[in-house]
Design an enzyme around this catalytic site. Structure first.
Site, PDB file in Angstrom:
ATOM      1  N   LYS A   1      53.114  52.233  37.229  1.00 36.58           N
ATOM      2  CA  LYS A   1      53.561  53.083  38.243  1.00 36.58           C
ATOM      3  C   LYS A   1      55.079  53.052  38.732  1.00 36.58           C
ATOM      4  O   LYS A   1      55.564  53.535  39.737  1.00 36.58           O
ATOM      5  CB  LYS A   1      52.179  53.015  38.798  1.00 36.58           C
ATOM      6  CG  LYS A   1      51.450  53.549  38.638  1.00 36.58           C
ATOM      7  CD  LYS A   1      49.645  53.644  39.835  1.00 36.58           C
ATOM      8  CE  LYS A   1      48.570  54.427  39.134  1.00 36.58           C
ATOM      9  NZ  LYS A   1      47.578  54.506  39.854  1.00 36.58           N
TER      10      LYS A   1
ATOM     11  N   ASP B   1      47.824  59.010  44.789  1.00 33.91           N
ATOM     12  CA  ASP B   1      47.025  58.040  44.708  1.00 33.91           C
ATOM     13  C   ASP B   1      45.931  57.999  46.615  1.00 33.91           C
ATOM     14  O   ASP B   1      44.887  57.850  46.268  1.00 33.91           O
ATOM     15  CB  ASP B   1      46.717  56.489  44.249  1.00 33.91           C
ATOM     16  CG  ASP B   1      46.983  56.788  42.837  1.00 33.91           C
ATOM     17  OD1 ASP B   1      45.993  56.829  41.860  1.00 33.91           O
ATOM     18  OD2 ASP B   1      48.010  56.018  42.200  1.00 33.91           O
TER      19      ASP B   1
ATOM     20  N   THR C   1      49.597  55.746  35.080  1.00 35.27           N
ATOM     21  CA  THR C   1      49.070  54.543  35.204  1.00 35.27           C
ATOM     22  C   THR C   1      49.418  53.580  34.756  1.00 35.27           C
ATOM     23  O   THR C   1      50.562  53.897  34.431  1.00 35.27           O
ATOM     24  CB  THR C   1      47.725  55.078  35.103  1.00 35.27           C
ATOM     25  OG1 THR C   1      46.323  53.720  34.701  1.00 35.27           O
ATOM     26  CG2 THR C   1      47.328  54.761  33.234  1.00 35.27           C
TER      27      THR C   1
ATOM     28  N   GLY D   1      41.623  42.555  47.871  1.00 36.64           N
ATOM     29  CA  GLY D   1      43.035  41.979  46.853  1.00 36.64           C
ATOM     30  C   GLY D   1      44.549  42.813  46.837  1.00 36.64           C
ATOM     31  O   GLY D   1      44.062  43.783  47.770  1.00 36.64           O
TER      32      GLY D   1
HETATM   33  P1  NAP Z   1      45.362  44.778  39.998  1.00 40.08           P
HETATM   34  O1  NAP Z   1      47.049  45.199  40.510  1.00 40.08           O
HETATM   35  O2  NAP Z   1      45.899  44.504  39.027  1.00 40.08           O
HETATM   36  O3  NAP Z   1      45.241  43.867  41.260  1.00 40.08           O
HETATM   37  C1  NAP Z   1      44.020  43.521  41.643  1.00 40.08           C
HETATM   38  C2  NAP Z   1      43.612  42.610  42.572  1.00 40.08           C
HETATM   39  O4  NAP Z   1      42.194  42.142  42.463  1.00 40.08           O
HETATM   40  C3  NAP Z   1      44.485  41.564  42.622  1.00 40.08           C
HETATM   41  O5  NAP Z   1      44.838  41.028  43.491  1.00 40.08           O
HETATM   42  C4  NAP Z   1      43.479  40.286  41.861  1.00 40.08           C
HETATM   43  O6  NAP Z   1      43.933  38.609  41.525  1.00 40.08           O
HETATM   44  C5  NAP Z   1      42.165  40.231  42.254  1.00 40.08           C
HETATM   45  N1  NAP Z   1      41.044  40.293  41.510  1.00 40.08           N
HETATM   46  C6  NAP Z   1      40.836  40.011  40.262  1.00 40.08           C
HETATM   47  N2  NAP Z   1      39.270  40.158  39.305  1.00 40.08           N
HETATM   48  C7  NAP Z   1      39.026  39.920  40.715  1.00 40.08           C
HETATM   49  C8  NAP Z   1      38.107  38.565  41.244  1.00 40.08           C
HETATM   50  N3  NAP Z   1      36.832  38.599  40.240  1.00 40.08           N
HETATM   51  N4  NAP Z   1      37.400  38.529  42.217  1.00 40.08           N
HETATM   52  C9  NAP Z   1      38.512  38.723  43.878  1.00 40.08           C
HETATM   53  N5  NAP Z   1      39.844  38.897  43.832  1.00 40.08           N
HETATM   54  C10 NAP Z   1      39.935  39.400  41.761  1.00 40.08           C
HETATM   55  O7  NAP Z   1      44.383  45.978  40.197  1.00 40.08           O
HETATM   56  P2  NAP Z   1      45.014  47.338  40.358  1.00 40.08           P
HETATM   57  O8  NAP Z   1      45.023  48.576  40.030  1.00 40.08           O
HETATM   58  O9  NAP Z   1      44.879  47.071  42.459  1.00 40.08           O
HETATM   59  O10 NAP Z   1      43.541  47.660  40.653  1.00 40.08           O
HETATM   60  C11 NAP Z   1      42.550  47.165  41.907  1.00 40.08           C
HETATM   61  C12 NAP Z   1      41.273  48.197  41.500  1.00 40.08           C
HETATM   62  O11 NAP Z   1      41.397  49.152  41.327  1.00 40.08           O
HETATM   63  C13 NAP Z   1      40.865  48.223  39.953  1.00 40.08           C
HETATM   64  O12 NAP Z   1      39.066  47.998  39.118  1.00 40.08           O
HETATM   65  C14 NAP Z   1      40.864  49.464  39.533  1.00 40.08           C
HETATM   66  O13 NAP Z   1      39.658  50.562  38.414  1.00 40.08           O
HETATM   67  C15 NAP Z   1      40.482  49.781  40.407  1.00 40.08           C
HETATM   68  N6  NAP Z   1      41.139  51.450  41.106  1.00 40.08           N
HETATM   69  C16 NAP Z   1      40.909  52.620  41.367  1.00 40.08           C
HETATM   70  C17 NAP Z   1      41.040  53.516  41.734  1.00 40.08           C
HETATM   71  C18 NAP Z   1      40.663  54.897  41.704  1.00 40.08           C
HETATM   72  O14 NAP Z   1      40.719  56.101  41.966  1.00 40.08           O
HETATM   73  N7  NAP Z   1      39.494  55.269  41.844  1.00 40.08           N
HETATM   74  C19 NAP Z   1      42.604  54.397  41.558  1.00 40.08           C
HETATM   75  C20 NAP Z   1      43.508  53.006  40.867  1.00 40.08           C
HETATM   76  C21 NAP Z   1      42.307  51.631  40.081  1.00 40.08           C
HETATM   77  P3  NAP Z   1      44.714  38.635  41.096  1.00 40.08           P
HETATM   78  O15 NAP Z   1      46.042  38.869  41.315  1.00 40.08           O
HETATM   79  O16 NAP Z   1      44.046  36.778  41.616  1.00 40.08           O
HETATM   80  O17 NAP Z   1      44.464  38.503  39.591  1.00 40.08           O
END
Ligand code: NAP
Length: 280
Positions: A63, A99, A59, A122
């Site tokens: 990654k 994933d 994680t 996102g």
């Molecule tokens: P990441 O790379 O940090 O990307 C998050 C994205 O969301 C970025 O574009 C960020 O914008 C945006 N963002 C953050 N806060 C926001 C808000 N309040 N309003 C609108 N946009 C917002 O994270 P990630 O790894 O893609 O993960 C994203 C989510 O997926 C997390 O909540 C994580 O827990 C979840 N996830 C779930 C699984 C599963 O198996 N269910 C697996 C992986 C991830 P900025 O770049 O401008 O900050």
């Protein structure tokens, strides 16, 4: 006994050991699953330890960081530029991405198709993967991002054009309106403890045909609650988390878990989370 692990930093209260230990039990395997939390500056020194696991999951922040240490990489992992499952053979590391399998199986078990209009909110790691996979499957994809990550969204669109010959429309998250098709949340908005947040207003959910929220804590986010109140099919992220683990066991040991068995495990893990949160 065989040892497996999740590597990352920081790992906090990950559910992965519980999920994988249940999967080993279901497979009748004697194996353990550990949390291996180390900071990025120790990655190089840590490689010999990684080579001693039977297999491991990855994680944030490894990654992408581990990509150039691998002896082999699957086509999927190469497309998403992200590895979350590694098998160790003769001390060599082979990377894959489960994933995306987790995402697809979750949609499949909820009866949701990845076609027609799909709006991904996102543009981070998983948003990029969801958008590219939807584009690969021929959906009409909109990637909606807040101002600070619009450039990242444009990069994903350029990648889709270059690698898949597919168009992804990029839009500021705040301007989403009108029919959005399948709405996918790939932001942390609404995640515990800030459960009162949502990535889009309720009016946008009213314009969606269905909702997938990749957040798994809480199991019912505000976004999912709105979708259900509005009578839309809606599914949360615990399915993706459990399915990506099940898909890793499928790669490592050839075990195929049924939708029924994984469905039960998803409910078990939601109960574990609820109990954990209730205890504070
Ligand atoms: P990441 O790379 O940090 O990307 C998050 C994205 O969301 C970025 O574009 C960020 O914008 C945006 N963002 C953050 N806060 C926001 C808000 N309040 N309003 C609108 N946009 C917002 O994270 P990630 O790894 O893609 O993960 C994203 C989510 O997926 C997390 O909540 C994580 O827990 C979840 N996830 C779930 C699984 C599963 O198996 N269910 C697996 C992986 C991830 P900025 O770049 O401008 O900050």
């Amino acid at each position: 006994m065989l040892h497996y692990a999740l590597i990352g930093h920081p790992l906090g209260h990950s559910l992965s050991p519980q999920i994988h230990r249940r999967l080993f039990q279901l497979e009748g395997m004697e194996a353990d699953y550990l949390l291996d939390d180390f900071p990025p500056q120790e990655l190089e020194a840590h490689l010999p330890i990684l080579r001693r696991y039977a297999a491991f999951n990855i994680t944030i922040p490894y990654k992408t960081a581990l990509l150039d240490r691998l002896a082999g990489i699957s086509e999927n992992a190469r497309l998403y530029g992200s590895v979350n499952a590694v098998q160790v053979k003769d001390g060599r590391l082979y990377g894959d991405n489960t994933d995306c399998t987790g995402f697809l199986r979750t949609l499949e078990s909820a009866g949701l198709a990845l076609r027609g209009p799909v709006c991904v909110a996102g543009a981070g790691g998983v948003g990029r993967m969801f958008a590219l996979e939807a584009a690969r499957q021929g959906a009409q994809v909109t990637l909606a991002a807040r101002a600070s990550s619009l450039d990242k969204a444009r990069q994903v669109a350029a990648e889709a054009r270059e690698k898949l010959g597919a168009e992804i429309a990029v839009q500021p998250l705040e301007t989403l309106a009108g029919p959005v098709g399948l709405l996918i949340n790939a932001t942390p908005a609404g995640m515990y403890p800030r459960v009162e947040a949502a990535p889009v207003p309720r009016a946008v959910v009213a314009e969606a045909s269905a909702v997938f929220d990749c957040i798994y804590n809480p199991s019912q986010t505000l976004l999912l609650q709105w979708a259900r109140e509005l009578g839309k099919p809606a599914v949360g992220g615990m399915g993706m988390l459990v399915w990506q683990a099940a898909a890793a066991h499928e790669l490592w040991h050839g075990t195929r878990f049924s939708h029924r068995v994984v469905g039960q495990l998803i409910q078990e893990m939601e109960a574990v989370l609820e109990e954990r949160e209730a205890q504070g």
